[in-house]
Design a protein around this motif. Structure first.
Motif, mmCIF file in Angstrom:
data_model
loop_
_atom_site.group_PDB
_atom_site.id
_atom_site.type_symbol
_atom_site.label_atom_id
_atom_site.label_comp_id
_atom_site.label_asym_id
_atom_site.label_seq_id
_atom_site.Cartn_x
_atom_site.Cartn_y
_atom_site.Cartn_z
ATOM 1 N N ARG A 268 0.845 -1.191 0.000
ATOM 2 C CA ARG A 268 0.000 0.000 0.000
ATOM 3 C C ARG A 268 0.883 1.245 0.000
ATOM 4 O O ARG A 268 1.867 1.318 0.729
ATOM 5 C CB ARG A 268 -0.926 -0.005 1.213
ATOM 6 C CG ARG A 268 -1.927 -1.162 1.196
ATOM 7 C CD ARG A 268 -2.961 -1.022 2.284
ATOM 8 N NE ARG A 268 -3.919 -2.126 2.253
ATOM 9 C CZ ARG A 268 -4.975 -2.216 3.065
ATOM 10 N NH1 ARG A 268 -5.188 -1.283 3.977
ATOM 11 N NH2 ARG A 268 -5.805 -3.246 2.974
ATOM 12 N N GLU A 269 0.493 2.196 -0.810
ATOM 13 C CA GLU A 269 1.257 3.425 -0.934
ATOM 14 C C GLU A 269 0.361 4.621 -0.640
ATOM 15 O O GLU A 269 -0.869 4.516 -0.617
ATOM 16 C CB GLU A 269 1.844 3.530 -2.346
ATOM 17 C CG GLU A 269 2.765 2.373 -2.712
ATOM 18 C CD GLU A 269 3.291 2.482 -4.133
ATOM 19 O OE1 GLU A 269 3.056 3.541 -4.765
ATOM 20 O OE2 GLU A 269 3.934 1.533 -4.607
ATOM 21 N N ARG A 270 1.015 5.760 -0.413
ATOM 22 C CA ARG A 270 0.243 6.971 -0.107
ATOM 23 C C ARG A 270 -0.681 7.321 -1.267
ATOM 24 O O ARG A 270 -1.826 7.709 -1.057
ATOM 25 C CB ARG A 270 1.210 8.124 0.189
ATOM 26 C CG ARG A 270 0.506 9.421 0.548
ATOM 27 C CD ARG A 270 1.500 10.479 0.988
ATOM 28 N NE ARG A 270 2.195 10.068 2.209
ATOM 29 C CZ ARG A 270 3.148 10.813 2.799
ATOM 30 N NH1 ARG A 270 3.509 11.978 2.250
ATOM 31 N NH2 ARG A 270 3.726 10.384 3.893
ATOM 32 N N ARG A 271 -0.164 7.187 -2.473
ATOM 33 C CA ARG A 271 -1.009 7.349 -3.667
ATOM 34 C C ARG A 271 -1.195 5.966 -4.267
ATOM 35 O O ARG A 271 -0.350 5.480 -5.037
ATOM 36 C CB ARG A 271 -0.341 8.297 -4.672
ATOM 37 C CG ARG A 271 -0.205 9.719 -4.176
ATOM 38 C CD ARG A 271 0.355 10.611 -5.264
ATOM 39 N NE ARG A 271 -0.552 10.669 -6.408
ATOM 40 C CZ ARG A 271 -0.272 11.341 -7.530
ATOM 41 N NH1 ARG A 271 0.888 11.966 -7.663
ATOM 42 N NH2 ARG A 271 -1.137 11.346 -8.517
#
Length: 413
Positions: free
Chosen positions: A269-272
């Protein structure tokens, strides 16, 4: 125009993890629970009667089967047989629907009086006892299907003629069981890690999606091929995505064809958040036919309609979508239809009884979630002009064109 908020079809007294619809009866079966934790949340399998009332699809509780300390996390349905994944075991249940008793002028206590009519189940009540005497449930078998420390069966499927049951779990082993004897015929390590999903083709080829970034096609315990959805997408590294779900589907208007659909979700999972992807494969050669992004919300579950026309998706953020199989384009989307992760989705069957429940809609999808709710998503019939009207319009355009040419060029004809 955005779709209306989905109707709440049913609310259970426990978290819901799976839902299946009977192919020949107006019956939905949903299950879940609080597990072995002593939280006061019960575990059970609920049988819901589906019917059209006043032009709307409604559900009423027929029966609740208590599963003691075991929450049902996965489920497969073969006519009146349920294969329920509970902890590290698969429990085989048989249910029988009994016709309502003839009016005898007596109620259940033996006293005279009118027979009470079955009504919709009260929302939010925690009673897990039988609501009517129309459904009886019998336990046939229980076999252990996972031997990992996590002790969790994660997927279960019947083959087309219900002679074979396949299970997969957290230990990465695929186990094949002869049905109905439940004699284990094969067991082998299919993945390094959990098996997320299983799909069975008509020739008993088994497709497994694992958390080890692999999606494999098996014939017995022999690896036929490993799928590579991103081989034509060089910008996506092999371990950036993992396979979350896999399903076989028919091809509309082509009885001999078969498609496999897979869902790929980001491994980290990434910030964007990057998009998830849907891939359509040839069901015989297992070559990729089409891949499209399907939004940045992480997909949690997948279902295919009987005709293979529609794909239903649920997400970890509670959203629900319906895509058309031909182009993988999205036709329907409701953001956060549930307040938490959607655990399962299932289409209303396209049988005669199922069409009666659709009431003119093109498709209907049920979704269940940890918020204890079962919701109904309707896809209205796409408007199209009759063939005779199209021909009439074409003829009118031709006549109008000829008249315009005569006015502009008097000697044209």
């Amino acid at each position: 125009m955005a779709p209306r908020r989905p109707a709440e079809l049913y609310r259970a007294p426990f978290p819901l993890y799976t839902v299946r619809l009977h192919p020949r009866r107006p019956l939905a079966i949903t299950a879940g629970g609080g597990g072995a934790a002593k939280t006061g949340i019960r575990n059970g399998v609920h049988f819901l009667q589906l019917e059209q009332i006043g032009g709307q699809l409604s559900a009423s509780l027929l029966h609740s089967h208590d599963t003691e300390t075991r929450a049902t996390m996965t489920m497969a349905l073969a006519d009146d047989i349920i294969a329920a994944g509970q902890d590290a075991s698969c429990h085989i249940l048989r249910f029988t629907l009994q016709a309502p008793e003839a009016k005898s002028g007596r109620n259940g206590s033996g006293e005279k009086g009118p027979r009470k009519r079955k009504g919709p189940s009260p929302v939010g009540q925690g009673d897990t006892q039988s609501q009517t005497s129309e459904v009886t449930v019998e336990s046939l078998h229980s076999v252990r299907t996972d031997f990992s420390p996590d002790a969790l069966q994660k997927a279960v499927r019947f083959n087309a003629d219900c002679s074979l049951l396949v299970t997969g779990g957290a230990d990465g082993f695929l186990r094949l069981w002869e049905f109905p004897s439940m004699k284990k015929t094969l067991e082998f390590k299919a993945h390094d890690g959990e098996i997320e999903d299983i799909a069975l083709g008509p020739d008993n080829k088994v497709v497994t999606a694992g958390r080890d970034f692999q999606c494999c096609v098996w014939q017995q315990d022999q690896l036929v091929t490993g799928l590579r959805w991103n081989e034509n997408l060089p910008g996506i590294p092999d371990k950036a995505y993992r396979y979350q779900a896999c399903r076989f589907g028919a091809v509309e208007d082509n009885a001999g064809a078969l498609r496999l659909y897979t869902v790929q979700v980001p491994h980290k999972r990434e910030r964007r958040p990057p998009p998830c992807y849907l891939t359509k494969w040839d069901g015989k050669s297992f070559l990729p036919l089409l891949t499209r992004p399907c939004g940045s919300e992480v997909i949690s579950c997948l279902s295919i309609s009987d005709s293979g026309t529609f794909l239903g998706l649920g997400t970890v953020t509670g959203s629900v979508a319906i895509h058309i199989a031909f182009s993988l384009q999205r036709l329907y989307y409701v953001k956060e239809a549930h307040g938490i992760v959607v655990t399962d989705v299932a289409f209303v069957p396209e049988s005669r009884r199922g069409r009666e429940l659709l009431a003119g809609n093109e498709a209907a999808l049920l979704s269940v979630a940890v918020d204890s709710r079962c919701k109904l998503h309707l896809l209205p019939s796409r408007r199209s002009l009759p063939v005779w009207l199209l021909l009439l319009l074409c003829a009118g355009l031709i006549v109008a064109a000829i008249l315009l040419l005569q006015l502009a060029f008097p000697g044209f004809l």
